[in-house]
Structures are given as structure tokens and as C-alpha cells.
Design a protein around this motif. Structure first.
Motif, PDB file in Angstrom:
ATOM      1  N   MET A 125     -82.479 -97.018  26.943  1.00 26.14           N
ATOM      2  CA  MET A 125     -82.717 -95.643  26.523  1.00 26.14           C
ATOM      3  C   MET A 125     -82.284 -95.456  25.072  1.00 26.14           C
ATOM      4  O   MET A 125     -81.295 -96.030  24.627  1.00 26.14           O
ATOM      5  N   ARG A 126     -83.059 -94.664  24.331  1.00 21.38           N
ATOM      6  CA  ARG A 126     -82.683 -94.352  22.959  1.00 21.38           C
ATOM      7  C   ARG A 126     -81.389 -93.549  22.934  1.00 21.38           C
ATOM      8  O   ARG A 126     -81.043 -92.859  23.887  1.00 21.38           O
ATOM      9  N   GLY A 127     -80.708 -93.602  21.817  1.00 21.14           N
ATOM     10  CA  GLY A 127     -79.479 -92.839  21.660  1.00 21.14           C
ATOM     11  C   GLY A 127     -79.717 -91.411  21.223  1.00 21.14           C
ATOM     12  O   GLY A 127     -78.777 -90.621  21.120  1.00 21.14           O
ATOM     13  N   GLU A 128     -80.982 -91.042  20.968  1.00 24.75           N
ATOM     14  CA  GLU A 128     -81.290 -89.704  20.490  1.00 24.75           C
ATOM     15  C   GLU A 128     -82.687 -89.303  20.908  1.00 24.75           C
ATOM     16  O   GLU A 128     -83.511 -90.151  21.299  1.00 24.75           O
ATOM     17  N   TYR A 289     -67.380-101.518  30.384  1.00 23.27           N
ATOM     18  CA  TYR A 289     -66.972-101.431  28.981  1.00 23.27           C
ATOM     19  C   TYR A 289     -67.017 -99.980  28.494  1.00 23.27           C
ATOM     20  O   TYR A 289     -66.066 -99.500  27.855  1.00 23.27           O
ATOM     21  N   ARG A 290     -68.117 -99.275  28.791  1.00 18.92           N
ATOM     22  CA  ARG A 290     -68.236 -97.881  28.349  1.00 18.92           C
ATOM     23  C   ARG A 290     -67.134 -97.027  28.976  1.00 18.92           C
ATOM     24  O   ARG A 290     -66.529 -96.190  28.307  1.00 18.92           O
ATOM     25  N   THR A 291     -66.902 -97.242  30.255  1.00 18.16           N
ATOM     26  CA  THR A 291     -65.884 -96.448  30.940  1.00 18.16           C
ATOM     27  C   THR A 291     -64.503 -96.724  30.364  1.00 18.16           C
ATOM     28  O   THR A 291     -63.717 -95.800  30.122  1.00 18.16           O
ATOM     29  N   ARG A 343     -62.053 -94.494  17.750  1.00 14.99           N
ATOM     30  CA  ARG A 343     -63.397 -93.905  17.928  1.00 14.99           C
ATOM     31  C   ARG A 343     -64.388 -94.555  16.970  1.00 14.99           C
ATOM     32  O   ARG A 343     -65.524 -94.871  17.347  1.00 14.99           O
ATOM     33  N   ALA A 344     -63.962 -94.757  15.718  1.00 17.27           N
ATOM     34  CA  ALA A 344     -64.835 -95.397  14.736  1.00 17.27           C
ATOM     35  C   ALA A 344     -65.127 -96.840  15.125  1.00 17.27           C
ATOM     36  O   ALA A 344     -66.265 -97.316  14.989  1.00 17.27           O
ATOM     37  N   LEU A 345     -64.117 -97.553  15.629  1.00 15.32           N
ATOM     38  CA  LEU A 345     -64.313 -98.940  16.066  1.00 15.32           C
ATOM     39  C   LEU A 345     -65.347 -99.023  17.181  1.00 15.32           C
ATOM     40  O   LEU A 345     -66.270 -99.852  17.129  1.00 15.32           O
ATOM     41  N   ALA A 349     -69.063-100.763  17.088  1.00 14.87           N
ATOM     42  CA  ALA A 349     -69.389-101.795  18.072  1.00 14.87           C
ATOM     43  C   ALA A 349     -70.743-101.526  18.717  1.00 14.87           C
ATOM     44  O   ALA A 349     -71.538-102.445  18.933  1.00 14.87           O
ATOM     45  N   ASP A 350     -71.017-100.257  19.013  1.00 13.61           N
ATOM     46  CA  ASP A 350     -72.302 -99.900  19.606  1.00 13.61           C
ATOM     47  C   ASP A 350     -73.438-100.064  18.604  1.00 13.61           C
ATOM     48  O   ASP A 350     -74.534-100.503  18.948  1.00 13.61           O
ATOM     49  N   ALA A 351     -73.158 -99.711  17.352  1.00 12.02           N
ATOM     50  CA  ALA A 351     -74.215 -99.715  16.338  1.00 12.02           C
ATOM     51  C   ALA A 351     -74.668-101.120  15.967  1.00 12.02           C
ATOM     52  O   ALA A 351     -75.861-101.359  15.743  1.00 12.02           O
ATOM     53  N   VAL A 352     -73.729-102.066  15.895  1.00  8.46           N
ATOM     54  CA  VAL A 352     -74.080-103.405  15.407  1.00  8.46           C
ATOM     55  C   VAL A 352     -73.799-104.507  16.436  1.00  8.46           C
ATOM     56  O   VAL A 352     -73.794-105.689  16.101  1.00  8.46           O
TER      57      VAL A 352
END
Length: 372
Positions: A125-128, A289-291, A343-345, A349-352
Motif C-alpha cells: 500500500m502507498r504511504g499517501e 517491527y512496526r509494533t 522518531r527520525a531514525l 528506516a522506512d524511507a530507505v
């Protein structure tokens, strides 16, 4: 109808899904507000249903859509003692009503649902919500109502629109057609363009009380103990949707393991940490991982908020002792910086697609450094 779904993708089968769920709990005031607005004959062309994630906003949106498309409650209304038509007191439409069945199946011609679509390139699914999803709204609203009544669009959730999608929606809101209604489910209304917010009526829903979430959770998951249901409700912070997700993902077991590991700070138990990081890094462990990352961020947020208020916000009995001990290792602003850095980390991680094991290790090592 649903915009954004991939062709051939399986439709919702979860009876808890908002389009299928006939029940609404804890939002009687919001429901009465919609009833009164509809009864006044001055229903706005767009309504923002705002509030925390998972508290029932989309459920209310579909409930209102069913009620309007079923004839605005006319089927439920009957003559009173003196012959007048009784005013409806609820938006409920029974699940076996033809309109409810068509909406549940995603096949009502006068209802369009806009949500994040499937990305065939990334196979997820897309993120947006993208502009092509929103452009379907204009085409949909240009059509004459198939059943001679309302044309309704539900955007779930509107704060997931990217900039181009938001601008496309703004054009629709500037010249709305007659007897058309847009319901914007929104977890963070402040993220919407001010020009969108100014063109919509706003209805804010409040988070549910923990005991109410626990009761609802036990209705869906009777295998849980009352104590575990209450802990999950506290973890979910008033969101029945989040509580169900945590229960399904064994979130309570994971949370207890995470807290146990945090109790070893500042000298982390290396064996225990690597075991947890290995579990989160497995190819099939997306949900774990998400949880885990969400729970860690939530723990820090509650710890910081409690320290700022001079108290604790614990979900597990005795957890406050750990929070007080950790917050005592540094100034409050330092822990806020740790929270922001993690939060930034996780976002990077999700982005790249960073190595998940290393991300988990880095997160706990960051906490270890802060607790010295």
C-alpha cells in the motif's frame, strides 16, 4: 465504490471494518450533532471528522452515509401517538438493509471511498493518497445520483493526502455540486491545508475511556483476560482500533519484553537485545517491527509527559518506577531530544529500507547512552 484500491485486490472481509460495522460506541454526542444538522435541512457540503486514530471516525462516516443513502432514517421513522412522524434518534441502519448490504460489499453507486491505493511497483500500500485517487471525486460527483438522492464521498484519511491530492480536493470544495456530501476522516486536522479546513464543517471526536475500550476489546477478543484487556486499552490510549491491532499482533507480549529490556538500562542485556532485534528483522516480521517501534516511541512519549507533569503515565503495574528512574538520568529536554531522534531514525528506516536489526540495536543503544 472505492478509489485507490488495486484491481484484483481482495476486498475487506473483517466485520470490524468501518464499512461493515453497524455499531458505534462512545460518540453519542457526535451522532446527535449529525442528526440535528441533517434535520435542520442545512447539511454542509463537507464535514471533517477529526480525532485520534482508531476511535471510530470512519465507522461514524459510513454510519452517516448509510443513513442518508437509506433515505435519511425514513425507514426507521414511524407515526407517533398523535400521527406525526417521529424524529429519528439514531443513525443506525440494520445490516440486512439493502443499502447497508451494498455499502458493505463496496457496491453502492452513490458512495465513493477514497483511500491509500496499492503501489504495484513496491507491491504494498502507498504511504499517501495521490492525486489520481482524488481526481475520481470530480468524475463521480458530475454523475447524476443513481438512486435519486445523495452523492457521498468518504476520504479515509484526509491527512494522508499529498500536496497535489490536497489541491485537487480543494478544487472540488470550491464548487461543490448540489446534494453532494464529502466526509473527511482526519486523524490530525491541523495537517490539512487551511483553505480546505475553512471550507468544511468540523466535528471532533474524543478518545474513548480505557474501561470502555477494554469492554469493547473483550467483545471482539473474549480469549483475553480482563486485566490484559485493560492494559491493552491503556496502551492504545483510547483507540479501540489500536487496541485490536495490538491484541492481534501479540502487542502485550512484545511490550512486556520491551519493558523488561529497558529495565536493564543503562547496561543493556546484550543477549536479550539481539534476540529481540533478530525477531524484528525477520522477513515475515513486518508487523512485529512496526509494533515494536511504535511501542518504544509511545513509552518515551508517556515517560516525558509524565515527567513534565510531575507524575507517571504507566500502562503496566509498576512501570512508573522504571519511568522515574530513566527520566532521572538526564534533563527533560534531553529525553525529548532522544524521542525526536528515534522518531527520525524510524522514519529514515522506512524511507530507505535500512537494516531493521541495526535500527533496533541503534535505538536501544541510543537509550543506553542517554541513561548514563
Amino acid at each position: 465504490m472505492a478509489a485507490g484500491a488495486a484491481q484484483g485486490e481482495e476486498t475487506e472481509v473483517d466485520p470490524r471494518a468501518p464499512r461493515r460495522n453497524p455499531d458505534l460506541f462512545g460518540h453519542a454526542v457526535a451522532e446527535q450533532s449529525l442528526l440535528q444538522t441533517a434535520a435542520s435541512g442545512r447539511l454542509p457540503h463537507a464535514i471533517i471528522l477529526g480525532g485520534p486514530r482508531g476511535i471510530g471516525k470512519a465507522t461514524l462516516a459510513f454510519r452517516f452515509a448509510r443513513w442518508l443513502l437509506a433515505g435519511a432514517g425514513a425507514a426507521d421513522a414511524g407515526p407517533s401517538l398523535f400521527g406525526e412522524v417521529a424524529a429519528p434518534t439514531s443513525l443506525r441502519v440494520e445490516p440486512d438493509h439493502p443499502v447497508a448490504r451494498r455499502i458493505s460489499a463496496g457496491g453502492h453507486a452513490d458512495l465513493l471511498t477514497v483511500e491509500r491505493g496499492y503501489d504495484p511497483k513496491r507491491k504494498k500500500m502507498r504511504g499517501e493518497i495521490v492525486v489520481d485517487d482524488v481526481r475520481e471525486i470530480s468524475s463521480f460527483l458530475r454523475l447524476t445520483s443513481a438512486e435519486g438522492g445523495w452523492r457521498i464521498v468518504i476520504i479515509d484519511s484526509a491527512d494522508e493526502m499529498n500536496r497535489n491530492a490536497a489541491n485537487a480536493l480543494l478544487k472540488v470544495l470550491e464548487e461543490p455540486p448540489r446534494q453532494a456530501l464529502l466526509l473527511l476522516v482526519c486523524h490530525a486536522p491541523g495537517r490539512l491545508l487551511p483553505t480546505i479546513r475553512s471550507r468544511c464543517r468540523k466535528l471532533n471526536l474524543q478518545a474513548l475511556a480505557s474501561d470502555e475500550v477494554a469492554r469493547l476489546l473483550l467483545d471482539h477478543r473474549p480469549d483475553l483476560s480482563g486485566e490484559d484487556a485493560l492494559v491493552l486499552a491503556r496502551m492504545a490510549d483510547g483507540s479501540i482500533g489500536r487496541a485490536l491491532e495490538l491484541a492481534d499482533a501479540e502487542g502485550l507480549v512484545l511490550y512486556r519484553e520491551m519493558v523488561g529490556l529497558l529495565e536493564t538500562l543503562p547496561r543493556l542485556d546484550g543477549v536479550r537485545l539481539h534476540r529481540l532485534a533478530d525477531a524484528a528483522a525477520r522477513g515475515e516480521a513486518d508487523e512485529l517491527y512496526r509494533t515494536l517501534t511504535d511501542l518504544l516511541i509511545d513509552f518515551l512519549a508517556r515517560m516525558v509527559a509524565g515527567a513534565a507533569e510531575g507524575g507517571v503515565r504507566e500502562v503496566l503495574p509498576g512501570e512508573g518506577v522504571l519511568m522515574r528512574r530513566l527520566s532521572g538520568f538526564g534533563r527533560l529536554d534531553q529525553w525529548v531530544e532522544v524521542w525526536e531522534n528515534l522518531r527520525a531514525l524510524f522514519g529514515r528506516a522506512d524511507a530507505v529500507n535500512l537494516d531493521r536489526k541495526q535500527v533496533v540495536l541503534d535505538a536501544f543503544l541510543t537509550l543506553g547512552a542517554a541513561a548514563r
